[in-house]
Design a protein around this motif. Structure first.
Motif, PDB file in Angstrom:
ATOM      1  N   SER A 184      40.507  63.712  53.887  1.00  0.00           N
ATOM      2  CA  SER A 184      41.111  62.596  53.442  1.00  0.00           C
ATOM      3  C   SER A 184      39.957  61.825  52.640  1.00  0.00           C
ATOM      4  O   SER A 184      40.130  61.070  51.818  1.00  0.00           O
ATOM      5  CB  SER A 184      41.522  61.850  54.697  1.00  0.00           C
ATOM      6  N   VAL A 185      38.693  61.811  53.090  1.00  0.00           N
ATOM      7  CA  VAL A 185      37.583  61.076  52.425  1.00  0.00           C
ATOM      8  C   VAL A 185      37.436  62.015  50.865  1.00  0.00           C
ATOM      9  O   VAL A 185      37.353  61.040  50.080  1.00  0.00           O
ATOM     10  CB  VAL A 185      36.374  61.247  53.205  1.00  0.00           C
ATOM     11  N   ILE A 186      37.397  63.218  50.937  1.00  0.00           N
ATOM     12  CA  ILE A 186      37.383  63.904  49.763  1.00  0.00           C
ATOM     13  C   ILE A 186      38.448  63.623  48.619  1.00  0.00           C
ATOM     14  O   ILE A 186      38.276  63.300  47.499  1.00  0.00           O
ATOM     15  CB  ILE A 186      37.102  65.407  49.942  1.00  0.00           C
ATOM     16  N   GLU A 187      39.683  63.561  49.352  1.00  0.00           N
ATOM     17  CA  GLU A 187      40.938  63.130  48.398  1.00  0.00           C
ATOM     18  C   GLU A 187      40.877  61.731  48.057  1.00  0.00           C
ATOM     19  O   GLU A 187      41.006  61.371  46.915  1.00  0.00           O
ATOM     20  CB  GLU A 187      42.131  63.417  49.185  1.00  0.00           C
ATOM     21  N   ALA A 188      40.221  60.669  48.746  1.00  0.00           N
ATOM     22  CA  ALA A 188      40.117  59.344  48.480  1.00  0.00           C
ATOM     23  C   ALA A 188      39.214  59.057  47.412  1.00  0.00           C
ATOM     24  O   ALA A 188      39.205  58.541  46.420  1.00  0.00           O
ATOM     25  CB  ALA A 188      39.919  58.432  49.460  1.00  0.00           C
ATOM     26  N   TRP A 198      29.328  58.576  45.630  1.00  0.00           N
ATOM     27  CA  TRP A 198      30.007  58.553  47.224  1.00  0.00           C
ATOM     28  C   TRP A 198      29.286  59.584  48.034  1.00  0.00           C
ATOM     29  O   TRP A 198      28.688  60.586  47.329  1.00  0.00           O
ATOM     30  CB  TRP A 198      31.263  58.763  46.836  1.00  0.00           C
ATOM     31  N   GLU A 199      29.396  59.384  49.174  1.00  0.00           N
ATOM     32  CA  GLU A 199      28.910  60.419  50.186  1.00  0.00           C
ATOM     33  C   GLU A 199      29.469  60.201  51.412  1.00  0.00           C
ATOM     34  O   GLU A 199      30.235  59.193  51.450  1.00  0.00           O
ATOM     35  CB  GLU A 199      27.565  60.245  50.440  1.00  0.00           C
ATOM     36  N   CYS A 200      29.596  61.293  52.308  1.00  0.00           N
ATOM     37  CA  CYS A 200      30.292  61.241  53.618  1.00  0.00           C
ATOM     38  C   CYS A 200      29.333  61.676  54.583  1.00  0.00           C
ATOM     39  O   CYS A 200      28.962  62.788  54.616  1.00  0.00           O
ATOM     40  CB  CYS A 200      31.469  61.991  53.383  1.00  0.00           C
ATOM     41  N   ILE A 201      28.894  61.011  55.386  1.00  0.00           N
ATOM     42  CA  ILE A 201      27.874  61.423  56.617  1.00  0.00           C
ATOM     43  C   ILE A 201      28.634  61.530  57.972  1.00  0.00           C
ATOM     44  O   ILE A 201      29.154  60.369  58.465  1.00  0.00           O
ATOM     45  CB  ILE A 201      26.915  60.524  56.596  1.00  0.00           C
ATOM     46  N   VAL A 202      28.883  62.774  58.401  1.00  0.00           N
ATOM     47  CA  VAL A 202      29.402  62.856  59.791  1.00  0.00           C
ATOM     48  C   VAL A 202      28.024  62.778  60.890  1.00  0.00           C
ATOM     49  O   VAL A 202      27.393  63.516  61.039  1.00  0.00           O
ATOM     50  CB  VAL A 202      30.234  64.128  59.858  1.00  0.00           C
ATOM     51  N   VAL A 203      28.490  61.891  61.819  1.00  0.00           N
ATOM     52  CA  VAL A 203      27.125  61.805  62.777  1.00  0.00           C
ATOM     53  C   VAL A 203      27.999  62.545  64.076  1.00  0.00           C
ATOM     54  O   VAL A 203      28.791  61.742  64.799  1.00  0.00           O
ATOM     55  CB  VAL A 203      27.030  60.486  63.013  1.00  0.00           C
ATOM     56  N   ASP A 204      27.397  63.394  64.815  1.00  0.00           N
ATOM     57  CA  ASP A 204      27.778  64.122  65.801  1.00  0.00           C
ATOM     58  C   ASP A 204      27.075  63.571  66.846  1.00  0.00           C
ATOM     59  O   ASP A 204      25.775  63.675  67.118  1.00  0.00           O
ATOM     60  CB  ASP A 204      27.504  65.710  65.775  1.00  0.00           C
ATOM     61  N   ASP A 205      27.755  62.637  67.894  1.00  0.00           N
ATOM     62  CA  ASP A 205      27.158  61.912  68.930  1.00  0.00           C
ATOM     63  C   ASP A 205      26.883  62.872  70.098  1.00  0.00           C
ATOM     64  O   ASP A 205      27.357  62.588  71.138  1.00  0.00           O
ATOM     65  CB  ASP A 205      27.927  60.726  69.165  1.00  0.00           C
ATOM     66  N   LEU A 206      26.083  63.765  69.646  1.00  0.00           N
ATOM     67  CA  LEU A 206      25.877  64.996  70.846  1.00  0.00           C
ATOM     68  C   LEU A 206      27.038  65.579  71.522  1.00  0.00           C
ATOM     69  O   LEU A 206      26.963  65.711  72.910  1.00  0.00           O
ATOM     70  CB  LEU A 206      24.625  64.406  71.872  1.00  0.00           C
ATOM     71  N   SER A 207      27.784  65.882  70.762  1.00  0.00           N
ATOM     72  CA  SER A 207      29.015  66.560  71.523  1.00  0.00           C
ATOM     73  C   SER A 207      28.581  67.862  72.409  1.00  0.00           C
ATOM     74  O   SER A 207      27.572  68.533  71.935  1.00  0.00           O
ATOM     75  CB  SER A 207      30.016  67.371  70.174  1.00  0.00           C
ATOM     76  N   GLY A 216      32.905  75.259  52.254  1.00  0.00           N
ATOM     77  CA  GLY A 216      33.252  75.081  50.881  1.00  0.00           C
ATOM     78  C   GLY A 216      33.373  73.587  50.376  1.00  0.00           C
ATOM     79  O   GLY A 216      34.247  73.201  49.586  1.00  0.00           O
ATOM     80  N   LEU A 217      32.835  72.490  51.417  1.00  0.00           N
ATOM     81  CA  LEU A 217      32.940  71.135  51.082  1.00  0.00           C
ATOM     82  C   LEU A 217      31.854  70.719  49.877  1.00  0.00           C
ATOM     83  O   LEU A 217      30.852  71.379  49.687  1.00  0.00           O
ATOM     84  CB  LEU A 217      32.610  70.350  52.173  1.00  0.00           C
ATOM     85  N   PRO A 218      32.342  69.653  49.187  1.00  0.00           N
ATOM     86  CA  PRO A 218      31.426  69.226  48.028  1.00  0.00           C
ATOM     87  C   PRO A 218      30.138  68.748  48.732  1.00  0.00           C
ATOM     88  O   PRO A 218      29.932  68.567  50.031  1.00  0.00           O
ATOM     89  CB  PRO A 218      32.091  68.001  47.708  1.00  0.00           C
TER      90      PRO A 218
END
Length: 420
Positions: A184-188, A198-207, A216-218
């Motif tokens: 949804s971020v990529i589409e927006a 733009w950029e999207c940073i996913v922060v994994d809280d030590l899952s 295949g993401l940008p």
């Protein structure tokens, strides 16, 4: 936009042609703007900004910067002032794009209040977040007037560039919904004017099981993993420390943006330098339901947009009032506001959003709803939570509320007092 801007009593709106204002703006390369209030007082011509911004004094044919302390000292001698409300190029007070209105007579406290200054003098003593926030107004009419004068957000798609946007998605045990959130971020981002970074940073809280991004993401999308459990506030702070752009979207891992989300939020940050925007609507989706090709339904801003204007302005401010400002899991903040940081001492289920917003508003920010867009919340089972039982979850939440009260009573201009 059809905002029907409600100007305060005594302010006379100016007749502004949006096309002419945008033409003047284009000569400055559509640079970021801000609203200043020009007053004529004993020292001369002053162009006032918000309490976290530089104001300006006309001297010898140029504009000399004034810090907030100098403005407060000068304002203490003002009785009544005449005022003009101007949209100018940010940090260039002499570059006027539009005049929004004028007020023949007003008090210094009233005029400063339009810009988010506290309505009472603080006498040099430390002031708490609660006192500061309660002593100022969240009436964002100046932003609405600027948007109407420039024909925004309707004309936003015709702009060549908007402020760069960093999306920080804090995530834990969210593998089942991560692809939808990032997608949804990529589409927006695809709806933004072509030169907008733009950029999207996913922060994994030590899952427990490290998260993985789809293939295949940008290149603008990346995943970072915390070295220790930091919870949602800490994960957002980690993401902000890595963010590169002047506007940050803080997003929960189970939220999906509407396609126009980034465009609608970013255009407001182009006009106001110290701002928080929140979505006006949210719709809950079952885990396997398809994402609708329309704007979200569901609840809109509690009490309507006007309700947010009444927060503060002399009223008592506590957890309930602040919760009503941000209750959807997304916060979009200008860089200066995002760098305030989230309280790092909440664990598990915590009111970090409302505490962050109270702190930011006590420092001069405004919180503004964006009714034209919204979010879908994708229901799923969060894994790896420390509080698996209702009793433990309730106890953690109560402990966090006690921490929130301490943060509200801590000095507004200090860091997160008492945080780990």
């Amino acid at each position: 936009m059809s905002t029907n801007v409600l100007f305060p009593s005594g302010v006379c709106p100016s007749a502004v042609q949006p096309s002419a204002a945008r033409e003047r703006w284009a000569r400055h390369g559509f640079a970021p703007l801000e609203v200043l209030v020009e007053v004529v007082v004993a020292p001369g011509w002053v162009r006032l900004a918000g309490p976290a911004r530089t104001s300006w004094l006309a001297r010898s044919g140029r504009w000399v910067p004034m810090n907030p302390a100098a403005v407060q000292a000068m304002a203490s001698d003002w009785q009544t002032v005449s005022a003009r409300v101007l949209v100018v190029v940010r940090d260039e007070p002499g570059s006027v794009v539009a005049e929004l209105g004028s007020a023949p007579v007003g008090t210094s406290a009233e005029v400063l209040g339009w810009l988010g200054w506290p309505t009472v003098r603080e006498a040099g003593r430390p002031v708490s977040v609660r006192d500061r926030f309660g002593a100022r107004s969240n009436d964002y009419w100046l932003l609405e007037a600027a948007m109407e004068a420039l024909g925004l957000p309707e004309a936003a798609g015709d702009l060549p560039v908007l402020p760069g946007i960093s999306v920080v998605a804090s995530a834990r045990g969210a593998q089942s919904v991560l692809a939808g959130t990032v997608g949804s971020v990529i589409e927006a981002a695809g709806r933004l004017p072509g030169r907008t970074p733009w950029e999207c940073i996913v922060v994994d809280d030590l899952s427990t099981s490290p998260l993985r991004l789809p293939e295949g993401l940008p290149q603008q999308v990346r995943l970072v993993r915390a070295s220790e459990r930091v919870y949602r506030g800490g994960a957002r702070n980690l993401g902000q420390s890595l963010a590169a752009h002047p506007v940050t979207v803080f997003l929960d891992d189970d939220l999906q943006m509407a396609p126009d989300y980034l465009l609608e939020h970013a255009v407001r940050h182009l006009l106001w330098p110290d701002l928080i925007t929140v979505s006006g609507r949210e719709e809950y989706l079952e885990p396997d339901a398809p994402t609708p090709q329309r704007l979200p339904h569901g609840k809109q801003t509690p009490g309507g947009a006007g309700h947010l204007r009444d927060i503060g302005a002399g009223s008592r401010v506590g957890p309930r009032e602040v919760y009503e400002l941000v209750m959807r899991g997304d916060i979009v903040a200008s860089r200066s506001v995002a760098d305030v940081g989230f309280p790092p001492d909440y664990v598990a289920y915590g009111p970090e959003d409302g505490t962050f917003v109270a702190k930011a508003l006590s420092c001069g920010a405004f919180v503004v709803p964006v009714p034209e867009t919204g979010l879908y919340r994708r229901g799923y089972h969060r894994t790896g939570n420390l509080v698996a039982q209702d009793a433990a979850r309730t106890a953690a939440f109560v402990a966090n509320l006690e921490r929130q009260e301490r943060h509200f009573d801590a000095p507004a201009d200090a860091g997160w007092a008492g945080a780990r």
